[in-house]
Write a protein that holds these residues in place. Sequence first.
Motif, PDB file in Angstrom:
ATOM      1  N   VAL A 239       0.842  -0.977   0.674  1.00 53.31           N
ATOM      2  CA  VAL A 239       0.349  -0.076   0.172  1.00 53.31           C
ATOM      3  C   VAL A 239       1.218   0.842  -0.045  1.00 53.31           C
ATOM      4  O   VAL A 239       0.354   1.869  -1.191  1.00 53.31           O
ATOM      5  CB  VAL A 239      -0.982   0.480   0.906  1.00 53.31           C
ATOM      6  CG1 VAL A 239      -1.554   1.415   1.196  1.00 53.31           C
ATOM      7  CG2 VAL A 239      -1.639  -2.053   1.681  1.00 53.31           C
ATOM      8  N   ILE A 240       1.746   1.089   0.934  1.00 50.41           N
ATOM      9  CA  ILE A 240       2.710   2.590   0.756  1.00 50.41           C
ATOM     10  C   ILE A 240       3.059   2.523  -0.600  1.00 50.41           C
ATOM     11  O   ILE A 240       3.712   3.760  -1.113  1.00 50.41           O
ATOM     12  CB  ILE A 240       4.499   1.974   2.024  1.00 50.41           C
ATOM     13  CG1 ILE A 240       3.841   2.025   3.342  1.00 50.41           C
ATOM     14  CG2 ILE A 240       4.910   3.340   2.200  1.00 50.41           C
ATOM     15  CD1 ILE A 240       4.568   1.564   4.456  1.00 50.41           C
ATOM     16  N   ALA A 301       9.847   7.617  -1.447  1.00 47.82           N
ATOM     17  CA  ALA A 301       9.913   8.704  -0.574  1.00 47.82           C
ATOM     18  C   ALA A 301      11.154   8.928  -0.972  1.00 47.82           C
ATOM     19  O   ALA A 301      11.584  10.337  -1.319  1.00 47.82           O
ATOM     20  CB  ALA A 301      10.134   8.255   1.092  1.00 47.82           C
ATOM     21  N   GLY A 302      12.203   7.649  -1.284  1.00 46.10           N
ATOM     22  CA  GLY A 302      13.159   8.688  -1.751  1.00 46.10           C
ATOM     23  C   GLY A 302      12.795   9.602  -3.035  1.00 46.10           C
ATOM     24  O   GLY A 302      14.164  10.387  -3.500  1.00 46.10           O
ATOM     25  N   SER A 312       1.255  12.573  -6.296  1.00 45.80           N
ATOM     26  CA  SER A 312       0.651  11.912  -5.072  1.00 45.80           C
ATOM     27  C   SER A 312       1.117  10.525  -4.485  1.00 45.80           C
ATOM     28  O   SER A 312       0.163  10.175  -4.525  1.00 45.80           O
ATOM     29  CB  SER A 312      -0.913  12.479  -5.804  1.00 45.80           C
ATOM     30  OG  SER A 312      -1.387  11.216  -6.111  1.00 45.80           O
ATOM     31  N   THR A 313       2.365  10.673  -3.326  1.00 42.03           N
ATOM     32  CA  THR A 313       2.223   9.209  -3.432  1.00 42.03           C
ATOM     33  C   THR A 313       2.261   9.114  -1.246  1.00 42.03           C
ATOM     34  O   THR A 313       2.640   8.972  -1.376  1.00 42.03           O
ATOM     35  CB  THR A 313       3.541   8.953  -3.027  1.00 42.03           C
ATOM     36  OG1 THR A 313       4.460   9.472  -3.115  1.00 42.03           O
ATOM     37  CG2 THR A 313       3.663   8.218  -4.993  1.00 42.03           C
ATOM     38  N   ALA A 314       1.414  10.752  -1.262  1.00 38.40           N
ATOM     39  CA  ALA A 314       1.446  10.933   0.435  1.00 38.40           C
ATOM     40  C   ALA A 314       0.514  10.026   0.937  1.00 38.40           C
ATOM     41  O   ALA A 314      -0.158   9.866   0.062  1.00 38.40           O
ATOM     42  CB  ALA A 314       1.688  12.332   0.768  1.00 38.40           C
ATOM     43  N   ALA A 315       0.767   9.456   2.261  1.00 36.64           N
ATOM     44  CA  ALA A 315      -0.347   9.012   3.164  1.00 36.64           C
ATOM     45  C   ALA A 315      -1.768  10.171   2.871  1.00 36.64           C
ATOM     46  O   ALA A 315      -0.860  11.233   3.682  1.00 36.64           O
ATOM     47  CB  ALA A 315      -0.024   8.934   3.998  1.00 36.64           C
TER      48      ALA A 315
ATOM     49  N   TRP B 155      14.059  10.471   5.161  1.00 35.06           N
ATOM     50  CA  TRP B 155      12.858   9.938   4.477  1.00 35.06           C
ATOM     51  C   TRP B 155      11.976  10.418   4.645  1.00 35.06           C
ATOM     52  O   TRP B 155      10.706   9.976   4.055  1.00 35.06           O
ATOM     53  CB  TRP B 155      13.278   9.277   3.439  1.00 35.06           C
ATOM     54  CG  TRP B 155      14.181   9.158   2.919  1.00 35.06           C
ATOM     55  CD1 TRP B 155      15.780  10.408   2.091  1.00 35.06           C
ATOM     56  CD2 TRP B 155      14.958   8.238   1.478  1.00 35.06           C
ATOM     57  NE1 TRP B 155      16.104  10.327   1.526  1.00 35.06           N
ATOM     58  CE2 TRP B 155      16.172   9.021   1.188  1.00 35.06           C
ATOM     59  CE3 TRP B 155      14.904   7.214   0.769  1.00 35.06           C
ATOM     60  CZ2 TRP B 155      16.767   8.480   0.507  1.00 35.06           C
ATOM     61  CZ3 TRP B 155      15.291   6.596  -0.152  1.00 35.06           C
ATOM     62  CH2 TRP B 155      16.670   7.450  -0.229  1.00 35.06           C
ATOM     63  N   ASP B 156      11.358   9.990   5.937  1.00 37.12           N
ATOM     64  CA  ASP B 156      10.005  10.147   7.061  1.00 37.12           C
ATOM     65  C   ASP B 156       9.254   8.896   6.349  1.00 37.12           C
ATOM     66  O   ASP B 156       8.023   9.575   6.066  1.00 37.12           O
ATOM     67  CB  ASP B 156       9.117  11.450   6.574  1.00 37.12           C
ATOM     68  CG  ASP B 156       9.618  12.486   7.287  1.00 37.12           C
ATOM     69  OD1 ASP B 156      10.074  12.306   7.675  1.00 37.12           O
ATOM     70  OD2 ASP B 156       9.983  13.290   5.813  1.00 37.12           O
TER      71      ASP B 156
END
Lengths: 328, 384
Positions: A239-240, A301-302, A312-315, B155-156
């Motif tokens: 999911v992440i 994230a990297g 838009s890959t933020a939680a 990187w949180d």
Amino acid sequence: MILAIIENAFLSLIGSAIPASAVVMLAATGAMLGERVGVLNLGQEGLIGIGAVYSVIAVLSWGVESPWLAMLIGMIAAAVAGLIFAVCVVAFRASQVLVGLALALGGIGLSNQLGVNRNGTPIQTLFREVNPGGVLDNNDAVSAFFFHDPVVYIAYVGLPVVLYFVLFRTRHGMNMKAVGENPAAADAVGVSVTGWRIFYSVLGAALTGAGGAYMVLSFTPTWSPDIARGRGWVALAVVIFAGWRPGWAVAGALLYGSMISLDTTAQARGWGLPFMGASDLSFFLSMLPYVVTLVAILIPAGAVKLGRRVRSTAAPAALAIPYSREER
Amino acid sequence: MTPLASIASAVLSVTPWRLERRLEVDARRAALTRIGGAVGAMIVVGILLLLTGRNAFWIFWQALDAIFGRQRGIEGVALRGIPILMTALGVALSLRMKVWNIGSDGQFLMGALAAVGVGIHMDGPGWLVLILMAVAATVAGAAWILVPALARAYWDVNEIITTLLLNFVALQLVTWSALGFWRDKEAAVIQSTREVPFTLPGLPGANSVTIALLVPLVIAAVLWWVFRSTTIGYEIDIIGGNPRAAGFAGIAVRRRILIVMLFTGAIAGLGGMLQLSAPGAQAMNAGFSAQFGLSGFIVAALAGASFWGVIGGGLFIASMFYAGIVLQTKGLSVYIIFAIYGVILTGIALGEIAARYRVVRRDAADESEATAGEAAAARKGADS
């Protein structure tokens, strides 16, 4: 010539990866449903176990003869567990991390306990593969994508398409995202944050339970202790990796699945390397799915940190944060 | 108000009392409600056992007898207590900063693996080898959390999944060592690594417990002192309360997160070495960690990041664990222990919430209403 060999190897890898990670796909979709409305359910591992063991009980003890009905029973059992979870974290506002881990532990313990007398009993009530008879035969190059159970197509095609459509093309999906991103705003326009969160975490739990049911009704097909073997955690990682987008979960699940099938293929064919014998290689390969999954989480994230723009890959902003009207 | 709080209020509305949010939750009350939650959960478990036809009282009595009836029982609890306390201390330290290190099982295993590596390959005086084993274990435990820690700090990336995934990798690596590269080839039946020839000296008067038991006590004392009297402890608490505010106050938040996470891994890794240096446990196999990390996690959750609480809670969970092993011989499966853990953890989480409410008389409650909003806003900042 070499190209053909690579193509063949790739297709056979994908062909066995698809069923191997159908469980992960179902669990990831279930987890994503809950997370989109702001509920992080770390108990996927336990829900897979519960879904699996109740399907096994349905078939072996209650004499259920349809795999669909057995799966439905597994889903209902997982949904009940999901409801207990949702009441604790949404209504009582208990810590989602703590109760989620409790569900993971308790679900594994409960399912192992219930399955203890059914270890290794083969399941006869199985899903039958969809056979596009006449049009294709089993040796065609594209056959890697066919000759699977109907559940596989639901997991990889049906659910992502439906979820994508609902999330991004309907008002209902807009409200879902609002509940996950900004519950106070959703509340202000009359969306019941509590109700939506409970409903979607229960629905998500049922989907994860379907994943467990699929394992025992098609993939293994028998009960063994600790049946999920980390697939629930991998689903959360998927999911992440997918950035909470339904379509990308397919890529994440297949990545994990191809690592798994690489391991099983290497074991079956006794592959070795010049500096690593066959058995050592197999030990090494069985670590790989988790390592690759870990690296996969780091990629989005990297990419953001290293300056590549990723859409838009933020939680969801309110993920794992309990909502109460009096505190906003 | 949550629906359940509304229901509770509705019930109370016919009485002169009402339910009210506390402006501040003090640590002692929160600890009491968490313990209450755990005890309540165990009562629920007892009722469930009774309903499924098992005699809960008999089981409870058998467990008590197995633990306190003889010296072996008490030593058995102490032996299980060492790994559980070490992993719990690691997790409790990370919880100070609201970081969830769920990979303490993996760090524990890697610590033990590094210790085995040193122990079976080095010749020399026993005390020197044991010290080097401890150093190797500490470094290995910290190294095992390095990637999740870097990812979290810079990187949180959420540390829950990354630390947990590495547990599976560590388990595979241990299996590999036991069946592959460090396998004891003389013992054909037993599938484990070769044995480390050294053990720690025993505690006076004990049969099997070594001085390893003192290590978690010393670490708890040091951590307690660090958080009571030093700047770095204070800064970590501030980061735990509100990382943004900590950043504005000039604290290097990211570096602190990295360092604290490495320390949590190091403590768990050292725990692996301590476990390995007990008589009779000097080799590793796939079952080396009986989910000690998860037990440690529950202890830390119960103790709420109080280091003395970890000692108390750790001994409690270790007794349960030991009782579980004993009860296995009396027809209760090991799986039930995990199911019980799950219920207890839920009880703790619910107890944590209960600490935030209190029942007050109606007229007294109205005055504090005005300030409730402010306190809530402050707490919201602390949560995020």
